[in-house]
Design an enzyme around this catalytic site. Structure first.
Site, PDB file in Angstrom:
ATOM      1  N   SER A  14       1.044  -1.016  -0.266  1.00 49.25           N
ATOM      2  CA  SER A  14      -0.032  -0.324   0.144  1.00 49.25           C
ATOM      3  C   SER A  14       0.865   1.013  -0.082  1.00 49.25           C
ATOM      4  CB  SER A  14      -0.930   0.025   1.244  1.00 49.25           C
ATOM      5  OG  SER A  14      -1.535   1.266   1.424  1.00 49.25           O
ATOM      6  N   TYR A  20      -2.328  -1.034  10.484  1.00 48.31           N
ATOM      7  CA  TYR A  20      -1.978  -1.294   9.024  1.00 48.31           C
ATOM      8  C   TYR A  20      -0.769  -0.778   8.428  1.00 48.31           C
ATOM      9  CZ  TYR A  20      -4.003  -1.189   4.104  1.00 48.31           C
ATOM     10  OH  TYR A  20      -4.157  -1.415   2.956  1.00 48.31           O
TER      11      TYR A  20
END
Length: 258
Positions: free
Chosen positions: A140, A153
């Site tokens: 990401s 995350y």
């Protein structure tokens, strides 16, 4: 291009994973689907994208090592192993660090990071034996930069980036490559719901809400799509990418360039 190869894509019943699976299928790869979404619908879409391919499914919970091991045994027994491994499974939780539930931290690290270690360690022996393999980790932009409220995350995705580089170094003199894709905002059904909620709350058109949401991070003002990410995965799986090793490839509308 990928005829005779088998791709295992975790988290592939919807969104990014489904887009990547369909793109690989269109190039002739057999696909092993994994995820908690509608497996039959995903399998049908993938089969339609790749005529004449085989499509299997394993519902392993990616937070559980024993189930991952069972999935990898299934890949070996039914498909001769995974030639292409796409580690895409992921979950999210948003909260300040002091309010972050420890069980959610553990789950995010397990699914977003540790699962990739387990699939990779189990896939590598077969790939090395064939002297061919492609490992694609879906990280990401949060593997490169941070956002508040997303500690687990961000930690997991930074970990995936580092793990990708180590894997690339350890396979550098083999026919196995390892690379990571770092998407920015991706137009998935989940994000579409966020857009619609914002439009309703602010009393603005959906398209305006979509653009404002994206522009908060992505200078292009446009979402990345699962199809675009699938095309990148196809390239990374190709012979043209045999010397692309340890690349951390962001597709993010300029997010990380800022």
């Amino acid at each position: 291009m990928l005829n005779g190869k088998t791709a295992l894509v975790t988290g592939s019943t919807s969104g990014i994973g489904l887009g990547i699976a369909k793109a690989l299928a269109a190039q002739g790869a057999n696909i092993i689907v994994n995820g908690f979404g509608d497996a039959d619908a995903a399998k049908a879409e993938i089969a339609q994208a790749g005529q004449g391919i085989r499509v299997g499914y394993h519902g392993a919970d990616m937070s559980k090592a024993a189930e991952i091991e069972d999935m990898m045994r299934y890949a070996q027994s039914d498909f001769g192993g995974a030639d292409i491994l796409v580690n895409n499974a992921g979950i999210q939780h948003v909260a300040a660090i002091e309010d972050f539930p420890p069980e959610r931290w553990d789950a995010i690290i397990a699914i977003n990071l540790t699962s990739a270690f387990h699939t990779t360690r189990l896939a590598l022996p077969g790939m090395k034996q064939k002297d061919w393999g492609r490992i694609i980790n879906v990280a990401s932009t949060h593997g490169l930069v941070a956002s508040a409220q997303k500690s687990a995350y961000v930690a997991a995705k930074h970990g995936i980036v580092g793990f990708t580089k180590v894997t690339a170094l350890e396979t550098a003199q083999t026919g196995v490559t390892a690379n990571a894709i770092c998407p920015g905002w991706v137009l998935t059904p989940l994000v579409q719901k966020q857009v619609e909620a914002r439009a309703q709350k602010e009393g603005i058109p959906v398209e305006q809400a979509k653009r404002e949401l994206v522009l908060e991070k992505q200078p292009s003002g446009q979402f990345v799509t699962p199809d675009e990410l699938g095309a990148l995965a196809v390239f990374l799986s190709s012979e043209a990418a045999r010397q692309v090793r340890g690349a951390i490839w962001n597709m993010d509308g300029g997010w990380v360039a800022q």
